[in-house]
Design an enzyme around this catalytic site. Structure first.
Site, mmCIF file in Angstrom:
data_model
loop_
_atom_site.group_PDB
_atom_site.id
_atom_site.type_symbol
_atom_site.label_atom_id
_atom_site.label_comp_id
_atom_site.label_asym_id
_atom_site.label_seq_id
_atom_site.Cartn_x
_atom_site.Cartn_y
_atom_site.Cartn_z
ATOM 1 N N ARG A 13 -4.585 1.426 13.909
ATOM 2 C CA ARG A 13 -3.685 0.779 14.857
ATOM 3 C C ARG A 13 -4.467 0.423 16.126
ATOM 4 O O ARG A 13 -5.366 1.151 16.534
ATOM 5 C CB ARG A 13 -2.521 1.709 15.253
ATOM 6 C CG ARG A 13 -1.613 2.115 14.101
ATOM 7 C CD ARG A 13 -0.704 0.976 13.689
ATOM 8 N NE ARG A 13 0.262 1.404 12.693
ATOM 9 C CZ ARG A 13 0.062 1.370 11.377
ATOM 10 N NH1 ARG A 13 -1.101 0.936 10.901
ATOM 11 N NH2 ARG A 13 0.999 1.773 10.534
ATOM 12 N N LYS B 224 0.645 -8.831 11.726
ATOM 13 C CA LYS B 224 0.333 -8.884 10.298
ATOM 14 C C LYS B 224 0.767 -10.203 9.684
ATOM 15 O O LYS B 224 1.915 -10.616 9.807
ATOM 16 C CB LYS B 224 0.995 -7.718 9.571
ATOM 17 C CG LYS B 224 0.588 -7.609 8.106
ATOM 18 C CD LYS B 224 1.024 -6.285 7.509
ATOM 19 C CE LYS B 224 0.635 -6.166 6.052
ATOM 20 N NZ LYS B 224 0.909 -4.812 5.498
ATOM 21 N N ARG C 227 0.826 -1.204 0.000
ATOM 22 C CA ARG C 227 0.000 0.000 0.000
ATOM 23 C C ARG C 227 0.865 1.262 0.000
ATOM 24 O O ARG C 227 1.927 1.306 0.607
ATOM 25 C CB ARG C 227 -0.884 -0.041 1.262
ATOM 26 C CG ARG C 227 -2.032 0.950 1.289
ATOM 27 C CD ARG C 227 -2.859 0.672 2.519
ATOM 28 N NE ARG C 227 -3.890 1.685 2.722
ATOM 29 C CZ ARG C 227 -4.268 2.144 3.901
ATOM 30 N NH1 ARG C 227 -3.684 1.683 4.998
ATOM 31 N NH2 ARG C 227 -5.215 3.040 4.008
#
Length: 320
Positions: free
Chosen positions: A318, A183, A118
């Site tokens: 976050r 992640k 991204r």
């Protein structure tokens, strides 16, 4: 495109995880031991963990399962399946060929020299330990119909991984997969087309399968791999076939029901649903409690001022 055939043949010979002498490798490939040494250094720069023991030769730290189109196609129908072991970017490869691709065409790679995520960030792509997959899809309903598609793709990948035993995999708005708040995978959707015409989409994903700690040392956020999320790690060819099949099915469903038909599935998988989070919007930080998504794909954030939707490419979420 640079010829990597000798290096790829060398990887195939080492993939059994056994020791091979430089002399034997050189004889098999018709090159000198010195040339083998030079190729080994390049392979190490690609992220392959190869070591040498005096008197025994070279070995990979562990056995390596290489991607194989025949094994994948034995498990799933996929028109236009390409495996390009070493590539700049699987997404860019399909973008450059949009007008020539059948619906659902897929490009796979073992190693990306210029993988991207991204906002143009580099996507770390070591050889053979992860899965780098891009798929072409045409949306006749146009570019507006692609809004929120990264959420739908996230649902598809999470459900596919859960079907393979990774029960704890979750989605993170707008384009990541998480496991235990770390992640696991990223999604990048790139689009071409004109207003009033069909949208041509390239849907890319990078999934950490068995990437070692040292390979991910440069990543600036907490990450994990599928090996930690599964009791028994599926073979990468099975993994690729399952993801391709799930993406095909899910994109066909999306064309019928739109994003609204996926809201319940998203909320079931949402890593941060009903948890305190913060949104980074440029220099601004907004804190609140995540309450899922709406029919436009916006994140719903509950603050002291009430429930407000947030959407856009420059917002990062976050946990608090």
């Amino acid at each position: 495109m640079k010829d990597h055939s000798t290096r790829l043949a060398l990887v195939a010979m080492l993939s059994d995880g056994q020791f091979h002498s430089g002399e034997a490798l050189g004889e098999s490939l018709g090159i000198s031991r010195a040339a083998i040494s030079k190729h080994i250094k390049v392979l190490q720069s690609w992220g392959l963990d190869i070591y040498r023991v005096q008197g025994k030769g070279y070995s990979l730290a562990s056995k390596l399962e290489l991607l194989d189109c025949d094994k994948i196609l034995a498990q799933v129908k996929c028109p236009g399946l390409e495996l390009i072991p070493v590539i700049d970017s699987t997404n860019q490869h399909l973008l450059d060929r949009v007008g020539q691709l059948p619906q659902g065409a897929v490009c796979l790679a073992e190693y990306q020299e210029a993988g991207r995520g991204r906002r143009g960030r580099q996507w770390l792509s070591p050889f053979g330990t992860n899965l780098y997959l891009s798929m072409y899809w045409r949306l006749d309903a146009g570019m507006a119909a692609a809004m929120g598609l990264s959420l739908v793709v996230g649902v598809a990948i999470a459900e596919a991984l859960q079907s393979l035993g990774a029960d704890g995999v979750k989605v993170k708005w707008p384009n990541d997969l998480y496991y235990q708040d770390k992640k696991l995978a990223g999604i990048l959707i790139e689009m071409t087309g004109q207003a009033g015409d069909a949208a041509h989409l390239v849907i890319g994903m990078g999934l950490n399968v068995a990437m070692a700690e040292q390979e991910g040392s440069g990543i600036d956020q907490a990450w994990t791999n599928l090996a930690r999320a599964c009791d028994g790690l599926p073979e990468r060819n099975q993994l690729a076939a399952t993801l391709i099949q799930q993406l095909h099915q899910t994109l066909e469903q999306y064309e019928q029901v739109g994003l609204e038909g996926f809201i319940e599935r998203w909320n079931r998988l949402d890593n941060f649903l009903d948890r305190p989070v913060k949104l980074l919007i440029g220099e601004r930080v907004v804190e609140g409690v995540a309450r899922g998504i709406n029919s436009q794909g916006a994140l719903l954030l509950e603050t002291e001022q009430g429930l407000k939707p947030y959407i856009g490419g420059e917002i990062s979420l976050r946990g608090c």
